[in-house]
Motif scaffolding. Sequence first.
Motif, mmCIF file in Angstrom:
data_model
loop_
_atom_site.group_PDB
_atom_site.id
_atom_site.type_symbol
_atom_site.label_atom_id
_atom_site.label_comp_id
_atom_site.label_asym_id
_atom_site.label_seq_id
_atom_site.Cartn_x
_atom_site.Cartn_y
_atom_site.Cartn_z
ATOM 1 N N LEU A 12 -7.610 1.783 -5.984
ATOM 2 C CA LEU A 12 -7.349 3.164 -5.594
ATOM 3 C C LEU A 12 -8.573 3.770 -4.930
ATOM 4 O O LEU A 12 -9.690 3.597 -5.400
ATOM 5 C CB LEU A 12 -6.996 3.974 -6.842
ATOM 6 C CG LEU A 12 -6.764 5.454 -6.586
ATOM 7 C CD1 LEU A 12 -5.334 5.814 -6.875
ATOM 8 C CD2 LEU A 12 -7.691 6.269 -7.436
ATOM 9 N N SER A 13 -8.327 4.469 -3.857
ATOM 10 C CA SER A 13 -9.360 5.268 -3.202
ATOM 11 C C SER A 13 -8.779 6.660 -3.046
ATOM 12 O O SER A 13 -7.638 6.812 -2.609
ATOM 13 C CB SER A 13 -9.704 4.673 -1.836
ATOM 14 O OG SER A 13 -10.646 5.485 -1.192
ATOM 15 N N THR A 14 -9.531 7.679 -3.442
ATOM 16 C CA THR A 14 -9.010 9.034 -3.358
ATOM 17 C C THR A 14 -10.063 10.024 -2.890
ATOM 18 O O THR A 14 -11.233 9.923 -3.276
ATOM 19 C CB THR A 14 -8.426 9.506 -4.715
ATOM 20 O OG1 THR A 14 -7.917 10.825 -4.556
ATOM 21 C CG2 THR A 14 -9.451 9.473 -5.832
ATOM 22 N N THR A 48 -3.440 0.276 -3.473
ATOM 23 C CA THR A 48 -3.164 -1.049 -2.932
ATOM 24 C C THR A 48 -2.859 -1.974 -4.093
ATOM 25 O O THR A 48 -3.689 -2.127 -4.995
ATOM 26 C CB THR A 48 -4.369 -1.577 -2.124
ATOM 27 O OG1 THR A 48 -4.669 -0.627 -1.089
ATOM 28 C CG2 THR A 48 -4.067 -2.924 -1.498
ATOM 29 N N THR A 55 -0.640 12.369 -3.313
ATOM 30 C CA THR A 55 -1.677 13.387 -3.490
ATOM 31 C C THR A 55 -1.898 13.633 -4.975
ATOM 32 O O THR A 55 -0.976 13.510 -5.787
ATOM 33 C CB THR A 55 -1.321 14.705 -2.773
ATOM 34 O OG1 THR A 55 -0.053 15.160 -3.243
ATOM 35 C CG2 THR A 55 -1.276 14.522 -1.267
ATOM 36 N N THR A 114 0.580 5.852 -0.501
ATOM 37 C CA THR A 114 -0.274 7.037 -0.637
ATOM 38 C C THR A 114 0.444 8.099 -1.456
ATOM 39 O O THR A 114 1.667 8.099 -1.577
ATOM 40 C CB THR A 114 -0.651 7.627 0.743
ATOM 41 O OG1 THR A 114 0.542 7.992 1.431
ATOM 42 C CG2 THR A 114 -1.439 6.640 1.576
ATOM 43 N N THR A 151 0.848 -1.198 0.000
ATOM 44 C CA THR A 151 0.000 0.000 0.000
ATOM 45 C C THR A 151 0.878 1.241 0.000
ATOM 46 O O THR A 151 1.916 1.263 0.659
ATOM 47 C CB THR A 151 -0.920 0.016 1.242
ATOM 48 O OG1 THR A 151 -1.695 -1.167 1.241
ATOM 49 C CG2 THR A 151 -1.838 1.220 1.248
ATOM 50 N N THR A 200 -5.770 13.281 -1.221
ATOM 51 C CA THR A 200 -4.905 12.116 -1.048
ATOM 52 C C THR A 200 -5.491 10.897 -1.740
ATOM 53 O O THR A 200 -6.705 10.723 -1.783
ATOM 54 C CB THR A 200 -4.746 11.819 0.457
ATOM 55 O OG1 THR A 200 -4.224 12.966 1.090
ATOM 56 C CG2 THR A 200 -3.814 10.651 0.705
ATOM 57 N N GLY A 201 -4.619 10.066 -2.247
ATOM 58 C CA GLY A 201 -5.034 8.792 -2.830
ATOM 59 C C GLY A 201 -4.279 7.657 -2.155
ATOM 60 O O GLY A 201 -3.112 7.806 -1.804
ATOM 61 N N THR A 202 -4.960 6.549 -1.944
ATOM 62 C CA THR A 202 -4.332 5.350 -1.398
ATOM 63 C C THR A 202 -4.385 4.265 -2.459
ATOM 64 O O THR A 202 -5.456 3.960 -2.985
ATOM 65 C CB THR A 202 -5.050 4.876 -0.118
ATOM 66 O OG1 THR A 202 -4.998 5.925 0.851
ATOM 67 C CG2 THR A 202 -4.399 3.625 0.449
ATOM 68 N N GLN A 239 4.842 8.671 -4.427
ATOM 69 C CA GLN A 239 4.243 7.656 -3.587
ATOM 70 C C GLN A 239 5.044 7.519 -2.295
ATOM 71 O O GLN A 239 6.274 7.609 -2.302
ATOM 72 C CB GLN A 239 4.258 6.292 -4.289
ATOM 73 C CG GLN A 239 3.218 6.134 -5.329
ATOM 74 C CD GLN A 239 3.271 4.749 -5.965
ATOM 75 O OE1 GLN A 239 2.855 4.653 -7.079
ATOM 76 N NE2 GLN A 239 3.750 3.716 -5.330
ATOM 77 N N SER A 285 -13.733 5.346 -5.328
ATOM 78 C CA SER A 285 -12.861 4.174 -5.221
ATOM 79 C C SER A 285 -12.949 3.448 -6.538
ATOM 80 O O SER A 285 -14.026 3.334 -7.120
ATOM 81 C CB SER A 285 -13.326 3.250 -4.100
ATOM 82 O OG SER A 285 -13.169 3.861 -2.856
#
Length: 158
Positions: free
Chosen positions: A68-70, A56, A42, A40, A38, A52-54, A151, A115
């Motif tokens: 991706l979730s942002t 995985t 921006t 993160t 994972t 922000t985006g995460t 990242q 997401s």
Amino acid sequence: MKHLRPGRFGFRTALVVAVATAGTLAMAPAAPAVTPGTATLTFNCGFYGSGTGTLTATQNGTAATISLSTSAITSPIPLGANSVASTLTLTKNGSGTTQFTGKANPAIPAGSPVSTGPLKGTVAAGDRLEATSLKVVVLGITATCNATSKQSPGPFVF
């Protein structure tokens, strides 16, 4: 010549084979894994916002996925599952690019962050990938988000 009792030799042989097999399996290499799993960063999505985006990442041989979730994009209306088409562009090994694409997402309530994924791509052993941009198409409207940070932690290594 000494006579062996029936059944006893078979059990010992089976036990030795089982122990040897277990030892061999314990020493077998593990399935490839991407590190970190994972990360993160921006994004700036212009008119649509920033945040922000995460990411995985997972890997299965040469096939890889990134979800991706942002908070950079929020849905103005409820969106059904599998209604967001996304393309994540990543630098590959410091030069060149590769893309992960897909049209997979959970249902997204109005006002919630977008997401997307799993987005699918192909990797080779040792590939180092770092996200640079995200294109999201919702109801025919395209939002392009550019990474404004690297990242953290660093690139995905497959």
